[in-house]
Enzyme design. Structure first.
Site, PDB file in Angstrom:
ATOM      1  CE  LYS A  42      69.288  59.910   6.826  1.00 45.11           C
ATOM      2  NZ  LYS A  42      70.482  59.852   5.948  1.00 45.11           N
ATOM      3  N   GLY A  43      64.089  55.301   7.573  1.00 44.51           N
ATOM      4  CA  GLY A  43      63.486  54.154   6.882  1.00 44.51           C
ATOM      5  C   GLY A  43      61.988  54.208   6.688  1.00 44.51           C
ATOM      6  CD  GLU A  98      61.492  51.599  13.117  1.00 44.51           C
ATOM      7  OE1 GLU A  98      61.632  52.354  12.143  1.00 44.51           O
ATOM      8  OE2 GLU A  98      62.313  51.505  14.043  1.00 44.51           O
ATOM      9  CG  ASP A  99      62.498  50.947   8.778  1.00 41.47           C
ATOM     10  OD1 ASP A  99      62.467  50.763  10.015  1.00 41.47           O
ATOM     11  OD2 ASP A  99      63.561  51.207   8.165  1.00 41.47           O
ATOM     12  CG  ASP A 102      66.622  42.944  13.060  1.00 38.33           C
ATOM     13  OD1 ASP A 102      66.414  41.768  13.385  1.00 38.33           O
ATOM     14  OD2 ASP A 102      67.666  43.290  12.479  1.00 38.33           O
ATOM     15  CE  LYS A 130      65.402  41.499   9.024  1.00 44.09           C
ATOM     16  NZ  LYS A 130      66.860  41.750   9.027  1.00 44.09           N
ATOM     17  CG  PHE A 151      70.297  43.654   5.405  1.00 43.28           C
ATOM     18  CD1 PHE A 151      70.233  44.205   6.680  1.00 43.28           C
ATOM     19  CD2 PHE A 151      70.506  44.494   4.329  1.00 43.28           C
ATOM     20  CE1 PHE A 151      70.370  45.573   6.873  1.00 43.28           C
ATOM     21  CE2 PHE A 151      70.655  45.865   4.506  1.00 43.28           C
ATOM     22  CZ  PHE A 151      70.589  46.394   5.782  1.00 43.28           C
ATOM     23  CG  ASP A 158      69.850  52.542   4.705  1.00 46.24           C
ATOM     24  OD1 ASP A 158      69.189  52.065   5.645  1.00 46.24           O
ATOM     25  OD2 ASP A 158      71.014  52.970   4.852  1.00 46.24           O
ATOM     26  NE  ARG A 164      67.754  56.022   3.517  1.00 36.48           N
ATOM     27  CZ  ARG A 164      67.771  55.447   4.717  1.00 36.48           C
ATOM     28  NH1 ARG A 164      66.780  54.702   5.100  1.00 36.48           N
ATOM     29  NH2 ARG A 164      68.809  55.614   5.524  1.00 36.48           N
TER      30      ARG A 164
HETATM   31  P1  5GP Z   1      66.394  46.839  15.760  1.00 41.29           P
HETATM   32  O1  5GP Z   1      66.841  47.808  16.811  1.00 41.29           O
HETATM   33  O2  5GP Z   1      64.969  46.385  15.941  1.00 41.29           O
HETATM   34  O3  5GP Z   1      67.342  45.683  15.650  1.00 41.29           O
HETATM   35  O4  5GP Z   1      66.531  47.542  14.368  1.00 41.29           O
HETATM   36  C1  5GP Z   1      65.727  48.580  13.988  1.00 41.29           C
HETATM   37  C2  5GP Z   1      66.327  49.323  12.810  1.00 41.29           C
HETATM   38  O5  5GP Z   1      67.366  48.573  12.181  1.00 41.29           O
HETATM   39  C3  5GP Z   1      65.312  49.555  11.734  1.00 41.29           C
HETATM   40  O6  5GP Z   1      64.616  50.749  11.939  1.00 41.29           O
HETATM   41  C4  5GP Z   1      66.150  49.587  10.481  1.00 41.29           C
HETATM   42  O7  5GP Z   1      66.629  50.896  10.289  1.00 41.29           O
HETATM   43  C5  5GP Z   1      67.314  48.686  10.784  1.00 41.29           C
HETATM   44  N1  5GP Z   1      67.126  47.343  10.198  1.00 41.29           N
HETATM   45  C6  5GP Z   1      66.821  46.197  10.826  1.00 41.29           C
HETATM   46  N2  5GP Z   1      66.725  45.162   9.965  1.00 41.29           N
HETATM   47  C7  5GP Z   1      66.957  45.682   8.744  1.00 41.29           C
HETATM   48  C8  5GP Z   1      66.969  45.133   7.410  1.00 41.29           C
HETATM   49  O8  5GP Z   1      66.734  43.953   7.139  1.00 41.29           O
HETATM   50  N3  5GP Z   1      67.252  46.014   6.418  1.00 41.29           N
HETATM   51  C9  5GP Z   1      67.499  47.332   6.627  1.00 41.29           C
HETATM   52  N4  5GP Z   1      67.756  48.086   5.566  1.00 41.29           N
HETATM   53  N5  5GP Z   1      67.495  47.884   7.849  1.00 41.29           N
HETATM   54  C10 5GP Z   1      67.217  47.066   8.897  1.00 41.29           C
END
Ligand code: 5GP
Length: 182
Positions: A42-43, A98-99, A102, A130, A151, A158, A164
């Site tokens: 949803k981000g 994508e938001d 990470d 990140k 974070f 969220d 959000r």
């Molecule tokens: P990844 O698979 O790249 O580790 O994470 C992707 C998803 O993790 C993002 O779409 C997001 O929903 C969530 N996410 C990663 N880092 C953060 C953060 O710092 N804050 C929030 N709210 N969500 C995060």
């Protein structure tokens, strides 16, 4: 400022300006085609809505909803698709919106999954990156901001489904666990 927020990392004005720039870049790069922007729920909702408004080429939108965080703050690395696309992307120019990237695990899974559907092109546009946390390398074509390993919430992102709605990206205050409550 919201009481759960320790500090603002990226202000509303800075977000709006950068999203405008991204929209202009996308409009230029996709000027000869009609891409489909896929919002990762949803981000990405706030980001996608603003990006659409600053993108002047005709485009359609669709949505995907992966799950990996299960409401917490650490990636589990296990990705499931909770909602799939409505339309076929075969032969289309696809831009994943994508938001935040990470660890990259979610995006790697999505890229592998979508490539099997034979789009003409497949690119990533992420608001936040990140990159220090990366476990799986993913090619990011459009990047809003590089951020440190903290974070963050707001502008679609969220913590346990809250925050959000904030118009900025903020770092949360330390969470009160049973251990550090006193
Ligand atoms: P990844 O698979 O790249 O580790 O994470 C992707 C998803 O993790 C993002 O779409 C997001 O929903 C969530 N996410 C990663 N880092 C953060 C953060 O710092 N804050 C929030 N709210 N969500 C995060």
């Amino acid at each position: 400022m919201h009481p759960a927020i320790d500090r603002v990392l990226i202000s509303r004005e800075t977000l709006q300006k950068r999203v405008q720039e991204l929209g202009q870049e996308i409009s230029h790069d996709y000027r000869d085609t009609c891409p489909v922007m896929i919002g990762i729920l949803k981000g990405s909702v706030q980001f996608l809505a603003d990006l659409m408004k600053s993108t002047t080429v005709d485009h359609s939108i669709d949505f995907l909803c992966p799950s990996s965080y299960a409401g917490g703050t650490k990636s589990t690395g296990i990705v499931r698709l909770l909602l799939d696309l409505r339309e076929s992307i075969e032969g289309k120019d696809v831009l994943l919106v994508e938001d935040i990237v990470d660890t990259g695990l979610t995006m790697s899974y999505l890229l592998d999954n979508l490539r099997t559907r034979r789009p003409r092109s497949l690119e990533i546009c992420t608001l936040l990156d990140k990159s220090v946390c990366r476990k799986s390398q993913v090619p990011i074509r459009y990047r809003g901001f590089e951020i440190p390993d903290e974070f963050v919430v707001g502008y679609g992102l969220d913590y346990k489904e809250l925050y959000r709605n904030l118009p900025y990206i903020g770092v949360m205050k330390p969470l009160k666990t049973e251990k550090n409550k006193k």
